[in-house]
Write an enzyme that holds these catalytic residues in place. Structure first.
Site, PDB file in Angstrom:
ATOM      1  N   PHE A  18      46.270  40.246  52.248  1.00  0.00           N
ATOM      2  CA  PHE A  18      45.122  41.137  52.496  1.00  0.00           C
ATOM      3  C   PHE A  18      43.811  40.461  52.115  1.00  0.00           C
ATOM      4  CE2 PHE A  18      42.612  44.474  50.059  1.00  0.00           C
ATOM      5  CZ  PHE A  18      41.792  44.793  51.130  1.00  0.00           C
ATOM      6  N   ASN A  59      56.526  28.217  50.891  1.00  0.00           N
ATOM      7  CA  ASN A  59      56.715  28.975  49.667  1.00  0.00           C
ATOM      8  C   ASN A  59      56.223  28.095  48.522  1.00  0.00           C
ATOM      9  OD1 ASN A  59      57.822  30.183  47.350  1.00  0.00           O
ATOM     10  ND2 ASN A  59      59.461  31.093  48.585  1.00  0.00           N
ATOM     11  N   ILE A  60      55.350  28.614  47.698  1.00  0.00           N
ATOM     12  CA  ILE A  60      54.789  27.753  46.640  1.00  0.00           C
ATOM     13  C   ILE A  60      55.838  27.350  45.600  1.00  0.00           C
ATOM     14  CG2 ILE A  60      52.384  28.545  46.882  1.00  0.00           C
ATOM     15  CD1 ILE A  60      52.985  30.053  44.117  1.00  0.00           C
ATOM     16  N   TYR A  88      56.950  47.427  40.781  1.00  0.00           N
ATOM     17  CA  TYR A  88      56.900  47.013  39.378  1.00  0.00           C
ATOM     18  C   TYR A  88      58.092  47.537  38.578  1.00  0.00           C
ATOM     19  CZ  TYR A  88      51.974  46.138  40.663  1.00  0.00           C
ATOM     20  OH  TYR A  88      50.820  45.742  41.282  1.00  0.00           O
ATOM     21  N   TYR A 160      54.104  44.062  35.773  1.00  0.00           N
ATOM     22  CA  TYR A 160      53.068  43.301  36.502  1.00  0.00           C
ATOM     23  C   TYR A 160      51.885  42.998  35.587  1.00  0.00           C
ATOM     24  CZ  TYR A 160      49.138  43.023  39.953  1.00  0.00           C
ATOM     25  OH  TYR A 160      48.026  42.691  40.682  1.00  0.00           O
ATOM     26  N   ARG A 312      40.109  54.151  35.594  1.00  0.00           N
ATOM     27  CA  ARG A 312      39.886  52.696  35.638  1.00  0.00           C
ATOM     28  C   ARG A 312      38.483  52.443  36.145  1.00  0.00           C
ATOM     29  NH1 ARG A 312      44.155  50.024  39.336  1.00  0.00           N
ATOM     30  NH2 ARG A 312      45.592  49.976  37.578  1.00  0.00           N
TER      31      ARG A 312
HETATM   32  P1  NAD Z   1      48.798  40.499  49.193  1.00  0.00           P
HETATM   33  O1  NAD Z   1      50.172  40.879  48.790  1.00  0.00           O
HETATM   34  O2  NAD Z   1      48.233  41.085  50.430  1.00  0.00           O
HETATM   35  O3  NAD Z   1      48.691  38.910  49.314  1.00  0.00           O
HETATM   36  C1  NAD Z   1      49.475  38.028  48.546  1.00  0.00           C
HETATM   37  C2  NAD Z   1      49.953  36.939  49.484  1.00  0.00           C
HETATM   38  O4  NAD Z   1      50.704  35.973  48.712  1.00  0.00           O
HETATM   39  C3  NAD Z   1      50.908  37.456  50.572  1.00  0.00           C
HETATM   40  O5  NAD Z   1      50.432  37.111  51.849  1.00  0.00           O
HETATM   41  C4  NAD Z   1      52.238  36.757  50.275  1.00  0.00           C
HETATM   42  O6  NAD Z   1      52.956  36.395  51.443  1.00  0.00           O
HETATM   43  C5  NAD Z   1      51.766  35.528  49.511  1.00  0.00           C
HETATM   44  N1  NAD Z   1      52.828  34.993  48.648  1.00  0.00           N
HETATM   45  C6  NAD Z   1      53.482  35.662  47.669  1.00  0.00           C
HETATM   46  N2  NAD Z   1      54.390  34.848  47.100  1.00  0.00           N
HETATM   47  C7  NAD Z   1      54.290  33.647  47.733  1.00  0.00           C
HETATM   48  C8  NAD Z   1      54.951  32.413  47.590  1.00  0.00           C
HETATM   49  N3  NAD Z   1      55.927  32.234  46.682  1.00  0.00           N
HETATM   50  N4  NAD Z   1      54.600  31.382  48.390  1.00  0.00           N
HETATM   51  C9  NAD Z   1      53.616  31.536  49.323  1.00  0.00           C
HETATM   52  N5  NAD Z   1      52.948  32.698  49.503  1.00  0.00           N
HETATM   53  C10 NAD Z   1      53.289  33.740  48.713  1.00  0.00           C
HETATM   54  O7  NAD Z   1      47.836  40.829  47.953  1.00  0.00           O
HETATM   55  P2  NAD Z   1      46.248  40.938  47.904  1.00  0.00           P
HETATM   56  O8  NAD Z   1      45.872  42.367  47.836  1.00  0.00           O
HETATM   57  O9  NAD Z   1      45.650  40.054  48.919  1.00  0.00           O
HETATM   58  O10 NAD Z   1      45.974  40.358  46.435  1.00  0.00           O
HETATM   59  C11 NAD Z   1      45.670  38.990  46.220  1.00  0.00           C
HETATM   60  C12 NAD Z   1      45.584  38.746  44.710  1.00  0.00           C
HETATM   61  O11 NAD Z   1      44.618  39.601  44.115  1.00  0.00           O
HETATM   62  C13 NAD Z   1      46.889  39.001  43.967  1.00  0.00           C
HETATM   63  O12 NAD Z   1      47.037  38.027  42.966  1.00  0.00           O
HETATM   64  C14 NAD Z   1      46.700  40.357  43.341  1.00  0.00           C
HETATM   65  O13 NAD Z   1      47.454  40.516  42.166  1.00  0.00           O
HETATM   66  C15 NAD Z   1      45.217  40.356  43.063  1.00  0.00           C
HETATM   67  N6  NAD Z   1      44.661  41.713  43.042  1.00  0.00           N
HETATM   68  C16 NAD Z   1      44.383  42.382  44.189  1.00  0.00           C
HETATM   69  C17 NAD Z   1      43.868  43.651  44.132  1.00  0.00           C
HETATM   70  C18 NAD Z   1      43.509  44.424  45.369  1.00  0.00           C
HETATM   71  O14 NAD Z   1      42.918  45.491  45.234  1.00  0.00           O
HETATM   72  N7  NAD Z   1      43.814  43.949  46.559  1.00  0.00           N
HETATM   73  C19 NAD Z   1      43.648  44.284  42.894  1.00  0.00           C
HETATM   74  C20 NAD Z   1      43.971  43.582  41.734  1.00  0.00           C
HETATM   75  C21 NAD Z   1      44.470  42.298  41.822  1.00  0.00           C
HETATM   76  N1  UDP Z   2      49.209  57.218  44.649  1.00  0.00           N
HETATM   77  C1  UDP Z   2      49.328  58.486  45.212  1.00  0.00           C
HETATM   78  N2  UDP Z   2      49.887  58.595  46.453  1.00  0.00           N
HETATM   79  C2  UDP Z   2      50.312  57.519  47.167  1.00  0.00           C
HETATM   80  C3  UDP Z   2      50.168  56.229  46.607  1.00  0.00           C
HETATM   81  C4  UDP Z   2      49.620  56.126  45.327  1.00  0.00           C
HETATM   82  O1  UDP Z   2      48.957  59.490  44.594  1.00  0.00           O
HETATM   83  O2  UDP Z   2      50.781  57.703  48.299  1.00  0.00           O
HETATM   84  C5  UDP Z   2      48.548  57.074  43.324  1.00  0.00           C
HETATM   85  C6  UDP Z   2      49.256  56.195  42.301  1.00  0.00           C
HETATM   86  O3  UDP Z   2      50.157  56.960  41.514  1.00  0.00           O
HETATM   87  C7  UDP Z   2      48.080  55.679  41.484  1.00  0.00           C
HETATM   88  C8  UDP Z   2      46.918  55.606  42.488  1.00  0.00           C
HETATM   89  O4  UDP Z   2      47.310  56.421  43.589  1.00  0.00           O
HETATM   90  O5  UDP Z   2      47.732  56.613  40.489  1.00  0.00           O
HETATM   91  C9  UDP Z   2      46.574  54.204  42.980  1.00  0.00           C
HETATM   92  O6  UDP Z   2      47.712  53.611  43.489  1.00  0.00           O
HETATM   93  P1  UDP Z   2      47.752  52.144  44.067  1.00  0.00           P
HETATM   94  O7  UDP Z   2      49.059  51.994  44.763  1.00  0.00           O
HETATM   95  O8  UDP Z   2      46.563  51.826  44.874  1.00  0.00           O
HETATM   96  O9  UDP Z   2      47.781  51.164  42.800  1.00  0.00           O
HETATM   97  P2  UDP Z   2      47.113  51.114  41.357  1.00  0.00           P
HETATM   98  O10 UDP Z   2      45.663  51.448  41.466  1.00  0.00           O
HETATM   99  O11 UDP Z   2      47.844  52.107  40.493  1.00  0.00           O
HETATM  100  O12 UDP Z   2      47.358  49.721  40.929  1.00  0.00           O
END
Ligand code: NAD
Ligand code: UDP
Length: 358
Positions: A18, A59-60, A88, A160, A312
């Site tokens: 994403f 795959n990393i 999780y 996580y 949060r």
């Molecule tokens: P995502 O799951 O969409 O993207 C992660 C990507 O990593 C995926 O495309 C997956 O295929 C790839 N991947 C996982 N394991 C792999 C491996 N072993 N080898 C190669 N590729 C691999 O997640 P995202 O929302 O894009 O999040 C990116 C980062 O930001 C993550 O580290 C996540 O923890 C962090 N993060 C995101 C959010 C958010 O709101 N999107 C919030 C907090 C933290």
């Molecule tokens: N949640 C919900 N309905 C859903 C999916 C999530 O009420 O269909 C709630 C979940 O319990 C959490 C919040 O929405 O309190 C945000 O969830 P998210 O999956 O985005 O991840 P988080 O912010 O908890 O990391």
């Protein structure tokens, strides 16, 4: 030395996910750099072929992959993760490996080769609620003062957050004691097009809340509110978030050695409130009524071992000061285009899935 000539080379691990699918095009459009995106799949990454883009489908964990990618890069953005809360407590072994074990070699390689590691951690490290170092409640979550308060071990929801926290501590220690140049970003609930999947169409299980609500809206099913939807999050638009990442890359000297919250405190809302805003956006976009919400228990929805963050709210004063950056997009502005993107993207995908099932 990195082999990218005069241009800097940025490796984006998880570049097909994403956030990666928004960051990679922005890097190509706004920086004169070579980008190597590494992922298992690039289905979400719609960018024209370019001699400045290398796609490495790998795959990393495979032997040698990280070694070669890090050797070629100047800067490494580390986004690979399993970051879907439904996993999780269901698959904590895979979650701990993806968010900690598999990334330890990356930290060591970046330290050894002198690469700047820009690691994507998470706001989840703050845990259940914001507490200061003495355990007293605080309103916002601050990178340098707030304690990290996770629930008990049998609440596997925190697998996580604990894995991400330990990796942060490892990165910090390599920075403090072994010369690693690093920046840690803690994203706070980024939302936008291409987040996760729609169950039954391009994935199975429960995606993060935005995608799960979108799936319910598209199917005409009620939007599930876990434990009444009283939990609060502040959602940041992915475009604002990407601006923050690019601002970090422009300021290596001030950002190295720092942990930075990237979030939008003005978009603080309950999950029930988010559901109502998304229902309204869906009606506006499609001209049709939206299904209602429905209360569900966390135990029924996620199973045993789930736990939640009650509230949060990021303190973004450090990011504002160091980056001259702030998130500007309101929920009212961001939700209609996000909903419209999902409706357009999944309309044809859903009819293909239905035709396949018939
Ligand atoms: P995502 O799951 O969409 O993207 C992660 C990507 O990593 C995926 O495309 C997956 O295929 C790839 N991947 C996982 N394991 C792999 C491996 N072993 N080898 C190669 N590729 C691999 O997640 P995202 O929302 O894009 O999040 C990116 C980062 O930001 C993550 O580290 C996540 O923890 C962090 N993060 C995101 C959010 C958010 O709101 N999107 C919030 C907090 C933290
Ligand atoms: N949640 C919900 N309905 C859903 C999916 C999530 O009420 O269909 C709630 C979940 O319990 C959490 C919040 O929405 O309190 C945000 O969830 P998210 O999956 O985005 O991840 P988080 O912010 O908890 O990391």
């Amino acid at each position: 030395m990195p082999a990218s000539g005069s241009r800097s080379r940025i490796a984006v691990l998880g570049g097909g996910g994403f956030l990666g699918s928004h960051i990679v095009p922005a890097l190509l459009a706004r920086r004169d750099c070579v980008v190597e995106a590494v992922d298992l799949t690039f289905d979400k990454l719609a960018v024209p072929a370019s001699d400045r883009l290398v796609l490495t489908r790998a795959n990393i964990d495979e032997p040698g992959v990280l070694d070669k990618v890090v050797e070629r890069a100047d800067t490494v953005l580390s986004l690979t993760a399993l970051c879907n809360p439904a996993l999780y407590n269901k698959d904590p072994l895979a979650v701990i490996d993806a968010n900690y074990t598999d990334l330890v070699p990356l930290v060591k390689l970046c330290a050894k080769r002198g690469r700047w590691l820009l690691h994507f951690s998470t706001c989840e490290v703050y845990g259940v609620v914001a507490l200061d170092g003495a355990g007293q409640p605080t309103r916002t979550m601050n990178e340098d003062d707030t304690g990290l308060f996770l629930g008990p071990v049998h609440k596997e929801r925190w697998s996580y957050a604990a894995a991400k926290q330990l990796l942060e501590r490892l990165i910090w220690a390599y920075g403090n004691h072994a010369g690693l140049r690093f920046t840690i970003v803690r994203p706070f609930n980024v939302i936008g097009p291409r987040m996760d999947f729609v169950p039954g169409v391009d994935g199975e299980g429960i995606p993060r809340v935005l995608a799960n609500f979108m799936g319910a809206l598209l199917r005409g099913e009620s939007l599930p509110l876990v434990d009444g939807g009283h939990q609060r999050r502040s959602f940041i638009c992915v475009d604002d978030f990407v601006d923050g990442i690019l601002a970090i890359l422009e300021r290596p000297l001030v950002c190295q050695g720092q942990i930075l919250n990237l979030g939008a405190p003005d978009n603080d809302v309950s999950i029930r409130g988010l559901a109502e805003l998304m229902r309204a956006a869906y009606t506006m976009v499609t001209g049709t009524g939206a299904p209602p919400t429905q209360d569900v228990t966390a135990e029924d929805f996620y199973g045993a071992g789930y736990d939640d963050t009650r509230e949060r709210l990021p303190d973004v004063s450090k990011a504002t000061r160091l980056l001259n950056w702030t998130a500007r997009t309101t929920l009212a502005d961001m939700l209609p285009p996000i909903v419209a993107d999902y409706v357009a993207r999944y309309r044809s995908a859903r009819s293909r899935a239905a035709a396949g099932a018939a």
